[in-house]
Design an enzyme around this catalytic site. Structure first.
Site, PDB file in Angstrom:
ATOM      1  N   TYR A  97       0.651  -0.846   0.094  1.00 44.71           N
ATOM      2  CA  TYR A  97       0.191  -0.479  -0.228  1.00 44.71           C
ATOM      3  C   TYR A  97       0.803   1.146  -0.128  1.00 44.71           C
ATOM      4  O   TYR A  97       1.911   1.733   1.092  1.00 44.71           O
ATOM      5  CB  TYR A  97      -0.634  -0.178   1.396  1.00 44.71           C
ATOM      6  CG  TYR A  97      -1.180   1.505   1.362  1.00 44.71           C
ATOM      7  CD1 TYR A  97      -2.701   1.462   0.569  1.00 44.71           C
ATOM      8  CD2 TYR A  97      -1.839   2.583   2.245  1.00 44.71           C
ATOM      9  CE1 TYR A  97      -3.738   2.693   0.425  1.00 44.71           C
ATOM     10  CE2 TYR A  97      -2.698   3.584   2.177  1.00 44.71           C
ATOM     11  CZ  TYR A  97      -3.709   3.625   1.285  1.00 44.71           C
ATOM     12  OH  TYR A  97      -4.255   4.700   1.516  1.00 44.71           O
ATOM     13  N   PHE A 124      -2.201   5.893  12.399  1.00 43.94           N
ATOM     14  CA  PHE A 124      -1.955   7.247  11.678  1.00 43.94           C
ATOM     15  C   PHE A 124      -3.878   7.561  12.459  1.00 43.94           C
ATOM     16  O   PHE A 124      -4.050   8.870  12.578  1.00 43.94           O
ATOM     17  CB  PHE A 124      -2.632   7.062  10.465  1.00 43.94           C
ATOM     18  CG  PHE A 124      -3.902   5.869   9.597  1.00 43.94           C
ATOM     19  CD1 PHE A 124      -4.895   6.575   9.592  1.00 43.94           C
ATOM     20  CD2 PHE A 124      -3.314   5.163   9.227  1.00 43.94           C
ATOM     21  CE1 PHE A 124      -5.919   5.640   9.253  1.00 43.94           C
ATOM     22  CE2 PHE A 124      -3.773   4.330   8.212  1.00 43.94           C
ATOM     23  CZ  PHE A 124      -5.764   4.371   8.490  1.00 43.94           C
ATOM     24  N   ASN A 128       0.795  10.979   6.271  1.00 49.49           N
ATOM     25  CA  ASN A 128       0.097   9.538   7.687  1.00 49.49           C
ATOM     26  C   ASN A 128       1.000   9.865   8.526  1.00 49.49           C
ATOM     27  O   ASN A 128       1.532   9.112   9.140  1.00 49.49           O
ATOM     28  CB  ASN A 128       0.531   8.437   6.678  1.00 49.49           C
ATOM     29  CG  ASN A 128      -1.105   7.650   6.607  1.00 49.49           C
ATOM     30  OD1 ASN A 128      -1.565   7.950   6.332  1.00 49.49           O
ATOM     31  ND2 ASN A 128      -0.814   6.299   5.603  1.00 49.49           N
ATOM     32  N   HIS A 180      -3.060  15.958  -2.272  1.00 52.74           N
ATOM     33  CA  HIS A 180      -2.919  16.313  -0.729  1.00 52.74           C
ATOM     34  C   HIS A 180      -2.693  17.308  -0.409  1.00 52.74           C
ATOM     35  O   HIS A 180      -3.822  17.661   0.960  1.00 52.74           O
ATOM     36  CB  HIS A 180      -2.570  15.165  -0.357  1.00 52.74           C
ATOM     37  CG  HIS A 180      -3.292  14.163  -0.124  1.00 52.74           C
ATOM     38  ND1 HIS A 180      -3.285  13.146  -1.405  1.00 52.74           N
ATOM     39  CD2 HIS A 180      -4.111  13.331   0.631  1.00 52.74           C
ATOM     40  CE1 HIS A 180      -3.724  12.164  -1.203  1.00 52.74           C
ATOM     41  NE2 HIS A 180      -3.923  12.433   0.328  1.00 52.74           N
ATOM     42  N   TYR A 218     -19.191  28.313  45.880  1.00 55.06           N
ATOM     43  CA  TYR A 218     -18.994  27.507  45.764  1.00 55.06           C
ATOM     44  C   TYR A 218     -17.229  28.188  44.417  1.00 55.06           C
ATOM     45  O   TYR A 218     -16.496  27.419  44.094  1.00 55.06           O
ATOM     46  CB  TYR A 218     -19.799  27.110  45.113  1.00 55.06           C
ATOM     47  CG  TYR A 218     -20.660  25.845  45.488  1.00 55.06           C
ATOM     48  CD1 TYR A 218     -20.905  25.758  46.738  1.00 55.06           C
ATOM     49  CD2 TYR A 218     -21.783  25.612  44.547  1.00 55.06           C
ATOM     50  CE1 TYR A 218     -22.086  25.236  47.264  1.00 55.06           C
ATOM     51  CE2 TYR A 218     -22.455  24.330  44.669  1.00 55.06           C
ATOM     52  CZ  TYR A 218     -23.379  24.183  46.321  1.00 55.06           C
ATOM     53  OH  TYR A 218     -23.356  23.751  46.812  1.00 55.06           O
ATOM     54  N   GLU A 267     -12.765   5.411   3.777  1.00 57.88           N
ATOM     55  CA  GLU A 267     -11.919   5.660   5.298  1.00 57.88           C
ATOM     56  C   GLU A 267     -12.524   5.821   5.828  1.00 57.88           C
ATOM     57  O   GLU A 267     -13.729   7.457   5.268  1.00 57.88           O
ATOM     58  CB  GLU A 267     -11.076   6.699   4.560  1.00 57.88           C
ATOM     59  CG  GLU A 267      -9.697   6.462   4.400  1.00 57.88           C
ATOM     60  CD  GLU A 267      -9.064   7.352   3.298  1.00 57.88           C
ATOM     61  OE1 GLU A 267      -9.087   8.412   3.988  1.00 57.88           O
ATOM     62  OE2 GLU A 267      -8.358   6.715   2.796  1.00 57.88           O
ATOM     63  N   ARG A 269     -15.128  28.382  47.821  1.00 58.16           N
ATOM     64  CA  ARG A 269     -15.337  27.506  48.799  1.00 58.16           C
ATOM     65  C   ARG A 269     -14.278  25.498  47.534  1.00 58.16           C
ATOM     66  O   ARG A 269     -13.969  25.015  48.032  1.00 58.16           O
ATOM     67  CB  ARG A 269     -16.273  27.252  49.477  1.00 58.16           C
ATOM     68  CG  ARG A 269     -15.647  26.266  50.131  1.00 58.16           C
ATOM     69  CD  ARG A 269     -17.096  26.097  50.898  1.00 58.16           C
ATOM     70  NE  ARG A 269     -18.802  26.196  50.430  1.00 58.16           N
ATOM     71  CZ  ARG A 269     -19.768  25.800  50.695  1.00 58.16           C
ATOM     72  NH1 ARG A 269     -20.412  24.629  51.846  1.00 58.16           N
ATOM     73  NH2 ARG A 269     -20.811  26.682  50.117  1.00 58.16           N
TER      74      ARG A 269
END
Length: 457
Positions: free
Chosen positions: A5, A278, A147, A35, A231, A363, A234
């Site tokens: 791959y 990844f 990746n 990309h 609160y 994916e 405290r």
């Protein structure tokens, strides 16, 4: 030949398409180019440098199948302050932060853009100015560069560092507010913390107790008829303590993630194995946790700001104005704190609960940690400014009381007064907020407190 791959196959849904040997180099370059399609504001230099450093460290694990040349090129880029242009939007945080890492790789190839002396220009032009040669990719190296989880992890590292500083500042500011509201430190006693022995609560109670030590203001009202404080005063050990527990979880995630191989496929003794390291889920969950912690810091601080400005709760002049009516005093500082806090609450919804499938459903489950990362940077900035406003308001209240607070609070108050003067009549205060926010962010206020009382835990 066996299909591997990303080496001799396509990517994502195209993984079943075999690539001829003579086109393997072109495949890696095409991967980076295709990309590199991010959008949005460019990432700051510190984030981009952190991305490159973390990617270098991951590749140095020796499981990604890259040459030493690739590591050397990233190291050279860091040493020469080569600053790639990297858009902040486009990652879904699963097949790694593909878009952001691709933009880094594109610049290293001498394509795309980079910054030089504040100007954005062609990467090759910047390389020439810095005396660098572009990186030429071989088999597997393109996918090895992109990746991984390094964008979201870089942001988490930087924001975690700043969050640790902020939560300690929030405790100092909280004690300053406690003094201004004439509260007691008895709720911070060690016995109470050890009765519910969370490590975070015990540490915070210890911090708060010593920050109160030696206060003339607290001594002046120790026999007052008040039974207990609100609160937001405290319960500081319990609330801040819970945040410490969350920060410990985030620290653990970071320790593992920044020292891991997050590539795919990975190489083990000659075996090339496809997996899912990844995927950003661990970082995405930690990021969402940090966003919640930072939002709660701002929300907790805003409540103390509101109490100090309300004459019915503070027993101080309304809005801490010296001539109320003619002057609005610090009224609108609380508006700003409320706005920033509300904005944080709207952004604190976990990004990791969402997922949109990509690559034709190959994916099909994403972490969206990168979305959480973008929110985190803004939530942190907002929270720092809310706590800065608390510092300003509490300092004004202590001036009006006219007695000495504890030594560490007096030291912090003194530094604040060097940059922001007591409010005598109305003035524009936007610059005051920014000046105190810078002191907070760079650790100067905390340093002053710790000089007087020792390191806070």
């Amino acid at each position: 030949e066996k299909p591997i791959y990303g080496v001799n196959t396509g990517f994502g849904e195209l993984a079943n398409i075999r690539i001829e040997e003579e086109k393997i180099k072109e495949l890696q370059e095409n991967l980076i180019r295709s990309h590199s399609c991010g959008t949005g504001e460019p990432l700051k230099e510190e984030v981009v440098r952190a991305i490159m450093l973390l990617r270098l460290n991951s590749l140095a694990r020796g499981m990604s199948g890259v040459r030493y040349n690739v590591l050397d090129k990233i190291a050279e880029a860091l040493n020469k302050r080569f600053y790639p242009y990297v858009p902040s939007q486009g990652s879904v945080g699963a097949s790694g932060d593909l878009v952001q890492l691709a933009h880094v790789a594109l610049s290293l190839m001498g394509e795309g853009e980079a910054f030089y002396e504040g100007k954005r220009m062609a990467s090759m032009e910047v390389m020439e100015k810095l005396g660098m040669e572009p990186l030429s990719l071989e088999a597997k190296e393109g996918i090895a560069l992109i990746n991984g989880t390094q964008f979201m992890t870089a942001v988490l590292c930087l924001c975690y560092h700043d969050a640790v500083n902020l939560i300690k500042n929030a405790q100092v500011a909280g004690v300053m507010s406690l003094e201004a509201l004439k509260g007691t430190r008895q709720a911070f006693r060690e016995e109470i913390a050890k009765a519910r022995p969370y490590e975070g609560q015990i540490k915070v109670a210890k911090n708060l107790w010593k920050l109160c030590e030696g206060s003339e203001i607290m001594e002046s009202h120790k026999n007052c008829p008040k039974v207990q404080d609100a609160y937001s005063l405290r319960c500081m050990p319990q609330v801040f303590g819970a945040m410490y527990e969350a920060l410990d979880f985030i620290h653990h995630i970071l320790q593992v993630e920044i020292n891991s191989a997050t590539d795919n496929p990975l190489i083990f003794d000659g075996d090339v194995i496809s997996g899912g390291n990844f995927h950003g889920e661990p970082v995405a969950l930690a990021m969402d946790m940090l966003n919640i912690v930072l939002t709660k810091i701002s929300s907790f601080s805003e409540r103390r700001i509101a109490r100090m400005l309300d004459e019915k709760l503070s027993e101080l002049p309304p809005f801490l104005a010296k001539q109320p009516g003619l002057n609005s005093g610090m009224m609108i500082l609380q508006y700003t704190a409320a706005s920033l806090t509300s904005e944080n609450k709207s952004m604190a919804y976990p990004a990791s609960v969402d997922s949109i499938p990509t690559s034709a459903n190959q994916e099909d489950y994403q972490s969206m940690g990168s979305v959480g990362a973008r929110k985190c940077m803004q939530i942190l900035e907002n929270a720092e400014r809310v706590v800065s406003i608390e510092y300003i308001v509490a300092s004004q209240a202590i001036d009006l009381i006219g007695m000495n607070s504890s030594p560490p609070i007096m030291a912090v108050h003194g530094l604040i007064r060097k940059h922001v003067k007591t409010l005598v009549r109305d003035r524009a205060m936007y610059g005051d907020i920014e000046r105190i926010a810078l002191l907070l962010h760079h650790g100067m206020l905390l340093e002053k407190a710790e000089e007087a009382v020792g390191k806070l835990e």
